[in-house]
Scaffold this active site. Structure first.
Site: not given
Ligand code: AGP
Length: 617
Positions: A2, A27, A75, A101-102, A490, A494, A497, A513, A612
């Site tokens: 958060c 955040r 969040w 936050n936590g 990567e 991208k 997400e 395979h 983030k």
């Protein structure tokens, strides 16, 4: 994870806090809230949704007057995103307010004890438990807020960055930190203070900031220095005031539609900033102070273990290829989230490199602590100065990429690779595993990278046109070999997400395979096929795909005619040494995913379900 923020001073608190929350939305953004003290009463408003929802609500809900207040953008970890679970939370008496936050891991047992003492709860959050624990301690011990916070926190297990206000003592805000970040902006002559999870909410007001360390708290009071203390024994701490290097436009979008696009275009500058003062190509020198000061450790290391998550883990994979090729040091790359829970063999002869843009990823932080407890030397590659991981490491180096606000990591990736490549080159030189001619070649090559990245950015419109053809795809495959296999991973990350299209990265040789069964005439396959390494093998992989009618988007070296004959689309990048090619091949993949996501009307900077930095497990 958060965002918390607060203000105490002589200005109107509301605009400062609400603006600060907007800066912190990256955040976490599933709900937001604010508390203001108008001199008599605590007024607060909170809501599910973004800060803009809160603004609407405040204007109808409460009087936004007062020069002291705290705010929060959430969040969710405990309790689903809804109005009641949003912060701030008030204590039962209504005198105390908190933003947090936590995670308080033992909140359940504390809640039961408080209920047995007659407390009731409106929300399902651990935070409401914490504020009532503080109130209970304050009443039972008959102490001021600061002391009550200190005693209460000695009873909790978990992570927190909190700001607490007591309306019976309205000239101070108490803050405390363990595991989640807190910065205190110090106004001129201590006439005002700003509290926030990072410096972005207050940089236009002051460039002086105190970063609390773990298990520290502070009483922030107008007109006097911030009194920082150790939670464990209430002892004084001599807090250092940092002068911030950030400026406002670095935070703002700078004319781009999204932070992510701004940060993609910032990469030439970010990479330059990463090697500034460290790469002296003309003199043939690389100097990274964190490495120089621990050179013996690195030279005697029997193994390097890289721990990271997500994009940073992909950077670690690129580093594995580079370190082993250049410096001949065995490297293992571990997902931090796996490493921390299995029982890994770690010895004093190991060096652990932790890679983290935010420096707050809980799994990476825990992995470091585990490694240190087993005697390993930990070196951090972080972007956020003063972050928890940066402070936990034995040594480290910052990528100096500047703030990365977009949830999808872009410049963090290329600057991490830049720094790690410089480290590998420096070690190769020191170990004599690279000739001085090659060494000098790579230094010159590295110096040219920002210009070459700029050249790739110039074909953005071509990439946008390709994006348009594939925005309705439901599945994508990304293929690469050698140094570019991690880039395939990567590129896939991208795309998924930010556009929510399912995508997978694979070593190109793995196609036969299994994955080749997926290919049909609707499947776009992005292949990194530069004219280096096993080029002829990747060309035959492309032919295999073509014969199954897959749609091929190939990243090739400029002037390539072979792949051009086969692929549906080719994106040409400048000639580059294979080991440094990820710094270029990743750019078109960033732009491709960005444009597809925008065309699909996705929230590019704040994709659904993501934050983030993931400071929870
Ligand atoms: C990548 O685009 C994501 N934002 C995510 O995978 C991120 O890389 C990961 O959470 C690690 O974050 P860190 O680098 O801040 O530790």
């Amino acid at each position: 994870m958060c965002g918390i923020t607060g203000y105490i001073g002589n200005r109107d608190a509301y605009p400062i806090i609400i603006n600060g929350l907007q800066r912190l939305e990256y955040r976490g953004y599933d709900s937001a809230g604010i508390m203001l003290f108008d001199g008599q009463e605590i007024n607060f408003s909170k809501t599910k949704g973004k800060v803009s929802n809160l603004q609407e609500k405040v204007e109808n809900d409460i009087s936004a007057s007062g020069s002291i207040g705290i705010g929060h953008t959430r969040w969710a970890t405990h309790g689903i995103p809804n109005d009641l679970n949003s912060h701030p939370h008030l204590s039962q008496s209504g005198d105390l307010a908190i933003v947090h936050n936590g995670i308080i891991e033992n909140y359940d047992s504390i809640k039961k004890e408080l209920i047995s003492r007659g407390y009731t709860f409106k929300s399902d959050t651990d935070t409401e438990v914490l504020i009532n624990l503080i109130e209970e301690v304050k009443n039972q011990e008959n102490v001021m807020l600061g002391k009550a916070v200190q005693i209460a926190l000695s009873q909790v297990i978990g992570a927190y960055a909190i700001a607490v206000f007591d309306k019976t003592k309205p000239d101070e805000i108490v803050v405390a930190k363990l595991g989640s970040p807190i910065a205190i902006g110090v106004g001129k002559n201590f006439e005002e203070f700003f509290i926030a999870s990072d410096a972005s909410p207050f940089i236009e007001y002051t460039k002086d900031a105190i970063y609390l360390e773990d298990e520290e708290m502070a009483i922030v009071k107008i007109g006097r220095e911030v009194a920082v203390r150790k939670i464990i024994d209430d002892s004084n701490v001599d807090a250092k005031i940092h002068e911030l290097q950030l400026n406002l436009e670095q935070i703002e979008k700078g004319g781009y539609d999204h932070f992510m696009l701004k940060e993609i275009y910032e990469q030439p500058k970010a990479i330059t900033d990463t090697f500034r003062g460290r790469l002296l190509a003309k003199e043939g020198i690389i100097k990274i102070s964190g490495l120089e000061n621990n050179m013996k450790k690195f030279l005697n290391a029997e193994r390097i273990i890289i721990v990271a998550c997500g994009t940073s883990w992909h950077a670690g994979l690129v580093a594995e290829y580079i370190f082993e090729d250049f410096a001949r040091i065995p490297v293992e790359v571990e997902y931090a989230s796996e490493f921390r829970y299995r029982n890994p063999i770690i010895t004093e002869k190991d060096i652990v490199i932790a890679i983290s843009q935010s420096g707050e990823t809980a799994d990476t932080l825990a992995a470091i602590k585990l490694a240190k407890s087993k005697g390993a030397f930990v070196f951090g590659v972080c972007n956020v100065v003063g972050s928890s991981i940066a402070r936990e490491n034995d040594s480290g180096a910052y990528t100096h990429a500047g703030p990365e606000i977009g949830v999808a990591s872009t410049k963090a990736f290329t600057t991490q690779i830049t720094l790690l490549a410089l480290m590998a080159l420096r070690l190769a030189r020191a170990k004599g595993t690279m000739t001085s001619a090659s060494y000098r070649l790579y230094l010159q090559e590295m110096e040219l990278i920002p210009k070459k990245v700029k050249q790739v950015l110039e074909i953005d419109s071509q990439i946008k046109a390709i994006a348009k053809k594939y925005l309705l795809s439901t599945n994508c495959l990304y293929l690469g070999r050698g140094f570019n296999f991690p880039v395939a991973l990567e590129g896939a990350l991208k795309l998924k997400e930010i556009s929510y299209i399912h995508a997978e990265g694979y070593p190109a040789a793995e196609m036969k395979h299994g994955p080749i069964a997926l290919i049909d005439d609707r499947m776009p396959i992005i292949v990194i096929a530069i004219n280096k390494g096993h080029y002829e093998k990747i060309v035959s992989n492309i032919q295999e795909i073509k014969s199954r009618k897959g749609k091929i988007i190939a990243i090739v070296t400029e002037g390539d005619v072979t792949v051009k004959e086969i692929a549906d689309h080719v994106i040409e990048i400048p000639e580059v040494e294979e080991a440094l090619s990820p710094l270029l091949t990743t750019i078109p993949l960033q732009l491709l995913s960005y444009h597809i996501a925008v065309m699909r009307d996705c929230n590019v900077d704040q994709p659904r379900n993501l934050a983030k930095s993931v400071t929870v497990e």
